[in-house]
Design an enzyme around this catalytic site. Structure first.
Site, PDB file in Angstrom:
ATOM      1  CG  ASP A  93      68.489 -48.837 142.491  1.00  0.00           C
ATOM      2  OD1 ASP A  93      67.692 -48.467 141.726  1.00  0.00           O
ATOM      3  OD2 ASP A  93      68.173 -48.917 143.710  1.00  0.00           O
ATOM      4  N   GLY A 144      53.716 -39.683 142.522  1.00  0.00           N
ATOM      5  CA  GLY A 144      54.078 -39.041 141.068  1.00  0.00           C
ATOM      6  C   GLY A 144      54.299 -37.548 140.978  1.00  0.00           C
ATOM      7  CB  THR A 167      64.849 -40.778 139.258  1.00  0.00           C
ATOM      8  OG1 THR A 167      65.572 -39.921 140.009  1.00  0.00           O
ATOM      9  CG2 THR A 167      63.382 -40.859 139.450  1.00  0.00           C
ATOM     10  CG  HIS A 168      68.180 -45.234 144.025  1.00  0.00           C
ATOM     11  ND1 HIS A 168      67.012 -45.796 144.577  1.00  0.00           N
ATOM     12  CD2 HIS A 168      69.335 -45.363 144.735  1.00  0.00           C
ATOM     13  CE1 HIS A 168      67.594 -46.113 145.593  1.00  0.00           C
ATOM     14  NE2 HIS A 168      68.863 -45.904 145.772  1.00  0.00           N
ATOM     15  N   GLY A 197      70.569 -55.168 137.273  1.00  0.00           N
ATOM     16  CA  GLY A 197      70.995 -55.030 138.642  1.00  0.00           C
ATOM     17  C   GLY A 197      69.809 -54.194 139.501  1.00  0.00           C
ATOM     18  CG  MET A 252      57.980 -48.092 144.718  1.00  0.00           C
ATOM     19  SD  MET A 252      59.640 -47.108 144.671  1.00  0.00           S
ATOM     20  CE  MET A 252      60.224 -47.497 146.162  1.00  0.00           C
ATOM     21  CG  LEU A 301      63.872 -55.005 141.170  1.00  0.00           C
ATOM     22  CD1 LEU A 301      64.783 -56.301 141.438  1.00  0.00           C
ATOM     23  CD2 LEU A 301      64.783 -53.773 140.862  1.00  0.00           C
TER      24      LEU A 301
HETATM   25  C1  GAR Z   1      61.386 -40.963 144.103  1.00  0.00           C
HETATM   26  O1  GAR Z   1      62.175 -40.076 145.295  1.00  0.00           O
HETATM   27  C2  GAR Z   1      62.339 -41.826 143.610  1.00  0.00           C
HETATM   28  O2  GAR Z   1      63.656 -41.527 143.398  1.00  0.00           O
HETATM   29  C3  GAR Z   1      61.956 -43.050 144.619  1.00  0.00           C
HETATM   30  O3  GAR Z   1      60.448 -42.910 144.641  1.00  0.00           O
HETATM   31  C4  GAR Z   1      60.173 -41.562 144.810  1.00  0.00           C
HETATM   32  C5  GAR Z   1      59.019 -41.157 144.074  1.00  0.00           C
HETATM   33  O4  GAR Z   1      58.520 -39.993 144.338  1.00  0.00           O
HETATM   34  N1  GAR Z   1      62.204 -44.348 143.811  1.00  0.00           N
HETATM   35  C6  GAR Z   1      62.712 -45.379 144.590  1.00  0.00           C
HETATM   36  O5  GAR Z   1      63.083 -45.163 145.641  1.00  0.00           O
HETATM   37  C7  GAR Z   1      63.103 -46.457 143.691  1.00  0.00           C
HETATM   38  N2  GAR Z   1      64.018 -47.357 144.150  1.00  0.00           N
HETATM   39  P1  GAR Z   1      57.238 -39.372 143.589  1.00  0.00           P
HETATM   40  O6  GAR Z   1      56.314 -40.476 143.424  1.00  0.00           O
HETATM   41  O7  GAR Z   1      56.597 -38.266 144.163  1.00  0.00           O
HETATM   42  O8  GAR Z   1      57.733 -39.012 141.996  1.00  0.00           O
END
Ligand code: GAR
Length: 216
Positions: free
Chosen positions: A160, A27, A123-124, A158, A105, A107
């Site tokens: 991403d 987070g 955010t990806h 879809g 994580m 869909l």
């Molecule tokens: C982030 O980099 C986000 O983009 C990614 O998980 C991380 C979460 O970090 N999401 C994915 O890979 C989704 N496909 P955080 O929990 O420290 O914010």
């Protein structure tokens, strides 16, 4: 096709845009939003944080900011559709103007997307449309690209693939492993997320032929 989307917070209005954030892990992106939204000028307020699992740091961060939390675990439901319905109900209870998937994580399903159409962003940690899925940094590294980054996009059905709100570029270093690269991406990603969620809240945005533009 033009999809009317989030209305801006009227200037001078008392009420900032209501944002629900969904997380699955540490987070740090959520934390960046919580910190930014402490300033009333930011234009958005985190009204709830949801997760698909218990006992994660993302939920603890929300607790420390006195933000309500909820958990909807896929394994507690008889089907993916039932989970999707329950998740949508939990989010809807907080009447969000915007739903931010910040390291969520799973869909979200068809019902969720229909109920919050055009209001869900994700955010990806890669430059879409390259390297979708759960291992964006590792896949970019394995491919041998010289730059990667992060993408904020409006979620569609879809993986991403939705209309792109913003992207930020991060160089790949020769000695990177997936973890080091991901951590550097996340530094840029948090800045991108905060800047653009704030603009979405303050200015509103529209989507025309996949192009996301701020303002109405
Ligand atoms: C982030 O980099 C986000 O983009 C990614 O998980 C991380 C979460 O970090 N999401 C994915 O890979 C989704 N496909 P955080 O929990 O420290 O914010």
């Amino acid at each position: 096709m033009s999809t009317p989307s989030v209305e801006p917070t009227p200037s001078g209005a008392a009420a900032p845009a209501r944002v629900v954030v969904l997380v699955s892990g540490s987070g740090t992106n959520l934390q960046a939003l919580l910190d930014a939204s402490a300033d009333p000028a930011y234009g958005a307020r985190i009204v709830a944080v949801g997760a698909d699992r218990d006992e994660i740091e993302g939920l603890a961060r929300a607790d420390r900011h006195n933000v309500p939390t909820f958990v909807a675990r896929l394994k507690d439901f008889s089907s993916r559709d039932a989970w999707d319905h329950a998740l949508a109900d939990r989010v809807a209870a907080f009447e969000p103007d915007l739903v931010v998937l910040a390291g969520f994580m799973k869909l979200v399903g068809p019902e969720f997307l229909e109920r919050f159409e055009g209001k869900v962003v994700n955010t990806h940690p890669a430059l879409c449309p390259s390297f979708p899925g759960v291992n964006g940094p590792g896949d970019a590294l394995a491919y041998g690209v010289k730059v990667t980054g992060a993408t904020l996009f409006v979620v569609d059905a879809g993986v991403d693939t939705g209309p792109i709100v913003a992207q930020t570029v991060v160089p790949v270093e020769d000695d990177d492993d997936a973890s080091a690269l991901h951590e550097r991406i996340k530094v840029a990603e948090r800045r991108m997320l905060v800047d653009n969620v704030g603009r979405m809240a303050r200015e509103g945005f529209r989507i025309t032929d996949r192009k996301v533009r701020f303002g109405l």
